[in-house]
Design a protein around this motif. Structure first.
Motif, PDB file in Angstrom:
ATOM      1  N   HIS A 244       0.817  -1.223   0.000  1.00 40.89           N
ATOM      2  CA  HIS A 244       0.000   0.000   0.000  1.00 40.89           C
ATOM      3  C   HIS A 244       0.845   1.265   0.000  1.00 40.89           C
ATOM      4  N   CYS A 256      -7.428   0.941  -5.262  1.00 39.94           N
ATOM      5  CA  CYS A 256      -6.948  -0.212  -4.475  1.00 39.94           C
ATOM      6  C   CYS A 256      -8.039  -0.657  -3.510  1.00 39.94           C
ATOM      7  N   CYS A 258      -7.830  -1.126  -0.539  1.00 43.14           N
ATOM      8  CA  CYS A 258      -7.689  -0.486   0.780  1.00 43.14           C
ATOM      9  C   CYS A 258      -8.479   0.822   0.846  1.00 43.14           C
ATOM     10  N   CYS A 263      -1.592   2.350  -5.173  1.00 36.56           N
ATOM     11  CA  CYS A 263      -0.760   1.491  -4.314  1.00 36.56           C
ATOM     12  C   CYS A 263       0.043   0.514  -5.185  1.00 36.56           C
TER      13      CYS A 263
HETATM   14 ZN   LIG Z   1      -3.876   0.103  -1.085  1.00 37.72          ZN
END
Ligand SMILES: [Zn+2]
Length: 384
Positions: A244, A256, A258, A263
């Motif tokens: 990340h 991403c 996340c 990332c």
């Molecule tokens: Zn990420």
């Protein structure tokens, strides 16, 4: 921490004993004289520790070495063939367990498929079923030193709690406690990248290292940092999240999982390639061989991003070794790997160029690695 005299003596005794034991395991067979040289402890202290460990049946003395005159040095070794550990890999689709001795030799394996419907209780039942089967192969329960588990996701290894595993749909599951209570054995958990770093550091490809980085490019991208032979987990057990780190910008910054974008994992992992390029790594590699423009563009972007990210981390942390592993690294082939190595070495300052870049040729079996957690704990040297 303030220690009284008797506690601090006990503490020191434990540090000395574990230092000697770990050295015998990682560098043995080794003589008492060599142990005194390497640890700086007195001959008498070494003799006391070795006698204690011989009495506890943890060490064995081998045939004395011929060295001409005087007393012959006796090589000491951990009786690793008669100590056992169970390693469990909790994957998204299955649970695999292996019973290994402390030489990492497998003695029995068991696999259970996990039901498609996610249910914490059923998953734990599958884990117990695998452990129960392996227990029937242990010659004597006093020789079994514990259970190690490899989990994909965030793990607090100090409390044995799985903090978050998206694949298993687990949040805050005290897995170690559930198993320890049932089996009356120590249970250790770790995520896959940390596990690899810890076990390779104990007696694998990072055994000669004190400060190392491990990078796993696989389904996702994982990382681990070992400092003074200890894993650095960070304040919230999420240190090492190399995947990340922001590595792509502007139009190249893909979303991403996340919640952020750009990332490293978005274009440098199996899942990222599938999600953002719509093809498998195998297809991409075939296209690359045929000079397909999309594949060539991907390769250039990823080589640049990966080498810059890794170089920056090396420059900041000054490791002596960096270990690369994972299915994506396996697929890249020698040409791209050589280019990456060259770029990384060119990017880092001269003061850091003593670093050794190591590629683990084959991604190891996670259940055997997980058993290594038990050995790592058994040979752990307490911190002052
Ligand atoms: Zn990420």
């Amino acid at each position: 921490m303030i220690l009284n005299q008797s506690t601090s003596n006990k503490w020191l005794k434990s540090i000395n004993q574990q230092t000697v034991l770990r050295l015998i395991y990682s560098e043995g067979p080794i003589s008492r004289v060599q142990l005194a040289d390497k640890t700086g402890l007195t001959q008498q202290t070494i003799t006391n520790i070795v006698n204690r460990l011989l009495q506890e049946d943890i060490l064995q003395e081998n045939v004395p070495l011929e060295n001409g005159v005087g007393r012959k040095p006796v090589p000491l070794e951990v009786k690793s063939g008669s100590l056992y550990a169970i390693g469990i890999e909790v994957a998204v689709k299955y649970v695999r367990g292996t019973l290994v001795d402390f030489q990492k030799k497998p003695h029995a394996e068991s696999v259970e498929m996990l039901p498609l419907t996610r249910d914490e209780g059923l998953t734990v039942q599958c884990i117990k079923k695998v452990i129960n089967e392996l227990l029937s192969y242990v010659p004597n329960m006093s020789q079994l030193k514990g259970i190690g588990c490899s989990i994909q996701g965030l793990v607090d290894s100090s409390t044995g709690i799985v903090l978050h595993s998206p694949g298993l749909q687990w949040i805050q599951v005290p897995l170690a406690e559930k198993l320890e209570g049932h089996y009356n054995l120590p249970v250790y958990l770790e995520n896959d990248a940390n596990l690899l770093a810890v076990v390779e550091n104990l007696n694998g490809s990072l055994a000669a290292s004190t400060h190392s980085l491990t990078f796993k490019f696989d389904h996702g991208v994982g990382g681990a940092h070992i400092m003074n032979n200890k894993l650095n987990t960070g304040a919230n057990h999420v240190a090492g999240e190399l995947g990340h780190i922001k590595a792509f910008y502007g139009d190249e910054a893909k979303p991403c999982h996340c919640g952020s974008s750009g990332c490293l994992t978005t274009l440098a992992s199996y899942s990222g390639i599938k999600r953002n390029l719509g093809c498998s790594v195998e297809e991409l590699m075939l296209r690359l061989q045929n000079n397909d423009p999309l594949a060539v563009e991907w390769s250039e972007k990823v080589e640049m991003a990966l080498s810059m990210t890794v170089s920056n981390v090396i420059t900041f942390l000054n490791p002596d070794h960096v270990l690369f592993t994972g299915k994506l690294i396996d697929q890249l082939g020698t040409e791209i790997r050589a280019r990456l190595r060259q770029r990384i070495m060119e990017n880092i300052p001269e003061t850091c160029r003593g670093v050794k870049l190591v590629v683990l040729e084959q991604t190891p079996n996670d259940s055997i690695l997980a058993a290594g957690l038990v050995m790592n704990q058994f040979f752990d040297v307490p911190s002052v």
